[in-house]
Design an enzyme around this catalytic site. Sequence first.
Site, short mmCIF file in Angstrom:
data_model
loop_
_atom_site.label_atom_id
_atom_site.label_comp_id
_atom_site.label_asym_id
_atom_site.label_seq_id
_atom_site.Cartn_x
_atom_site.Cartn_y
_atom_site.Cartn_z
N ALA A 49 0.78 -1.24 0.00
CA ALA A 49 0.00 0.00 0.00
C ALA A 49 0.81 1.29 0.00
CB ALA A 49 -0.91 0.01 1.23
N GLU A 75 8.68 -0.90 4.57
CA GLU A 75 9.38 0.37 4.38
C GLU A 75 10.25 0.67 5.60
OE1 GLU A 75 9.28 1.80 1.57
OE2 GLU A 75 7.45 1.02 0.64
N ASP A 111 7.03 -7.93 6.64
CA ASP A 111 7.08 -8.82 5.48
C ASP A 111 5.72 -9.48 5.22
OD1 ASP A 111 7.63 -10.56 3.47
OD2 ASP A 111 8.98 -11.84 4.65
N TYR A 236 9.57 -9.38 -20.90
CA TYR A 236 8.47 -9.29 -19.94
C TYR A 236 7.51 -10.48 -20.05
CZ TYR A 236 5.56 -7.45 -16.35
OH TYR A 236 4.88 -7.34 -15.16
N LYS A 245 3.34 -13.81 -13.89
CA LYS A 245 2.04 -13.19 -14.15
C LYS A 245 1.03 -14.24 -14.64
CE LYS A 245 2.91 -8.99 -12.83
NZ LYS A 245 2.45 -8.64 -11.46
N VAL A 275 5.91 4.55 -14.63
CA VAL A 275 7.15 4.66 -13.88
C VAL A 275 6.86 4.39 -12.40
CG1 VAL A 275 9.05 6.19 -13.25
CG2 VAL A 275 7.90 6.48 -15.46
N THR A 276 7.40 3.29 -11.90
CA THR A 276 7.36 3.01 -10.46
C THR A 276 8.75 2.49 -10.09
OG1 THR A 276 6.70 0.68 -10.64
CG2 THR A 276 4.91 2.30 -10.53
P1 NAI Z 1 5.92 -0.64 -6.25
O1 NAI Z 1 7.32 -1.05 -6.13
O2 NAI Z 1 5.61 0.80 -6.41
O3 NAI Z 1 5.08 -1.15 -4.97
C1 NAI Z 1 5.36 -2.34 -4.31
C2 NAI Z 1 4.71 -2.38 -2.95
O4 NAI Z 1 4.97 -3.67 -2.35
C3 NAI Z 1 5.23 -1.35 -1.94
O5 NAI Z 1 4.15 -0.90 -1.14
C4 NAI Z 1 6.20 -2.16 -1.08
O6 NAI Z 1 6.38 -1.67 0.24
C5 NAI Z 1 5.47 -3.48 -1.04
N1 NAI Z 1 6.32 -4.62 -0.69
C6 NAI Z 1 7.36 -5.14 -1.39
N2 NAI Z 1 7.86 -6.22 -0.74
C7 NAI Z 1 7.12 -6.38 0.38
C8 NAI Z 1 7.13 -7.31 1.46
N3 NAI Z 1 8.00 -8.31 1.51
N4 NAI Z 1 6.22 -7.15 2.45
C9 NAI Z 1 5.33 -6.14 2.44
N5 NAI Z 1 5.26 -5.23 1.43
C10 NAI Z 1 6.14 -5.36 0.42
O7 NAI Z 1 5.32 -1.49 -7.44
P2 NAI Z 1 4.13 -1.31 -8.49
O8 NAI Z 1 4.73 -0.98 -9.80
O9 NAI Z 1 3.04 -0.49 -7.94
O10 NAI Z 1 3.65 -2.83 -8.61
C11 NAI Z 1 2.50 -3.35 -7.98
C12 NAI Z 1 1.89 -4.42 -8.87
O11 NAI Z 1 1.46 -3.83 -10.10
C13 NAI Z 1 2.88 -5.53 -9.25
O12 NAI Z 1 2.19 -6.76 -9.30
C14 NAI Z 1 3.30 -5.13 -10.65
O13 NAI Z 1 3.76 -6.21 -11.42
C15 NAI Z 1 1.98 -4.59 -11.18
N6 NAI Z 1 2.07 -3.76 -12.38
C16 NAI Z 1 3.01 -2.75 -12.50
C17 NAI Z 1 3.09 -2.00 -13.66
C18 NAI Z 1 4.09 -0.89 -13.83
O14 NAI Z 1 4.30 -0.44 -14.94
N7 NAI Z 1 4.70 -0.41 -12.76
C19 NAI Z 1 2.18 -2.24 -14.81
C20 NAI Z 1 1.18 -3.26 -14.54
C21 NAI Z 1 1.17 -3.99 -13.39
#
Ligand code: NAI
Length: 398
Positions: A49, A75, A111, A236, A245, A275-276
């Site tokens: 989140a 975090e 975690d 990908y 996926k 962009v993330t």
């Molecule tokens: P992000 O890196 O911004 O967010 C990841 C989140 O997971 C963060 O809140 C982080 O604290 C949490 N996290 C990671 N490891 C953790 C752990 N061990 N325990 C608790 N929390 C943990 O990533 P994003 O890009 O928002 O990705 C989220 C989903 O969206 C993923 O499944 C990704 O594949 C998918 N997605 C991303 C796209 C992109 O272009 N960024 C496009 C389409 C899907």
Amino acid sequence: MIIQPRVRGFICLTSHPEGTAQHVKQQIDYVKSKGKIENGPKKVLVIGASTGFGLASRITAAFGSDAATIGVFFEKPAAPGKPGTAGWYNTAAFEKEASAAELYAKSINGDAFSDEIKKQTIDLIKEDLGQVDLVVYSLASPRRTHPKTGVAHASVLKPIGQTFTDKTVDFHSGVVSDISIQPVESEEDIHNTVAVMGGEDWKFWIAQLKEAGVLADGVKTVAYSYIGPELTYPIYRNGTIGRAKDDLEGTVPVLNDLLQDIGGISYVSVNKALVTQSSSAIPVVPLYISLLYKVMKEKGIHEGTIEQMQRLFADRLYANREIPLDEKGRIRVDDLEMREDVQAEVAKLWEQITTENLEQISDIAGYRNDFFNLFGFNFDAVDYDKDTQEVVNIPSIK
Ligand code: NAI
Ligand code: NA
């Protein structure tokens, strides 16, 4: 402490508390500007989140339909001489805004793959909310320690079968070059990537939440996936991450069986490339994104994470009509990215792109700006030469 960006490779080592608060505020304002989501979720658990799509989902639920939210993430707060992570600051800002709007918001830092954090989350739901009616699963992680076997799995971003060579960009220097990525050497790499980013942990979460009786009748759960253009298929969708996926998407019918007796349903939403922190780590993808941004902005159809999630909630999950799904049963909010005219123009630009014309024919500037925004940098309203607050607490975390 004076905090400036410190970049190493595709990560930024520092984050700015006031800048990230601006970023969160902008997202809240966007959601508010779109009006209330009728019959939206009321009690929401978001796993992952603190940044990216998960944060945008939490903001949409809270400020789009007055939902109480519990957020789980991993975090770090600031330590002496070292700023906290962006997700820490984002959540601190989110909780303060939620509290000012009299919305319940609590967070759990740890975690999410562990049974311990699942149990803590269940206890918090029982204590404060009773049940939740939406579970968003938005983890992105390079590793996972399996809660049953104790095995530490590390994911890899590799093609399967053959070496992949294509263009990539170093988005800081603006150098476009060819990159060759060797394929996986063994099934083990695929297995590990599926273990980290596939659907097993989502299933564990839903099974344990249900077992504990904290899922409301008619509960919805959604996880996020990506497909993208053919040019990124080798790295990908047809690579190791794509196998994960496939596994995530394959979990939907399993969860639907599990949730059937309480009238619950699960979805995967295929989102747009954005962009993330996670996507900037994938080779080739940042160059694709900067061309995609250029084309979509020119056509007036560009969206960021908050626009995507607001649309997912308002026009898909809670639109009070049958949710349109693709032939594989997935929600598609990558519809604009995948439009034929968009993809044709990106493909044309892809052929032409070089270091020399990068600034003209791509939106690398927009990519960079979004990247720095993730860490709270490049906001006009923030004075980056000024001392920041020393301690930023997340109100609900002791
Ligand atoms: P992000 O890196 O911004 O967010 C990841 C989140 O997971 C963060 O809140 C982080 O604290 C949490 N996290 C990671 N490891 C953790 C752990 N061990 N325990 C608790 N929390 C943990 O990533 P994003 O890009 O928002 O990705 C989220 C989903 O969206 C993923 O499944 C990704 O594949 C998918 N997605 C991303 C796209 C992109 O272009 N960024 C496009 C389409 C899907
Ligand atoms: Na996220």
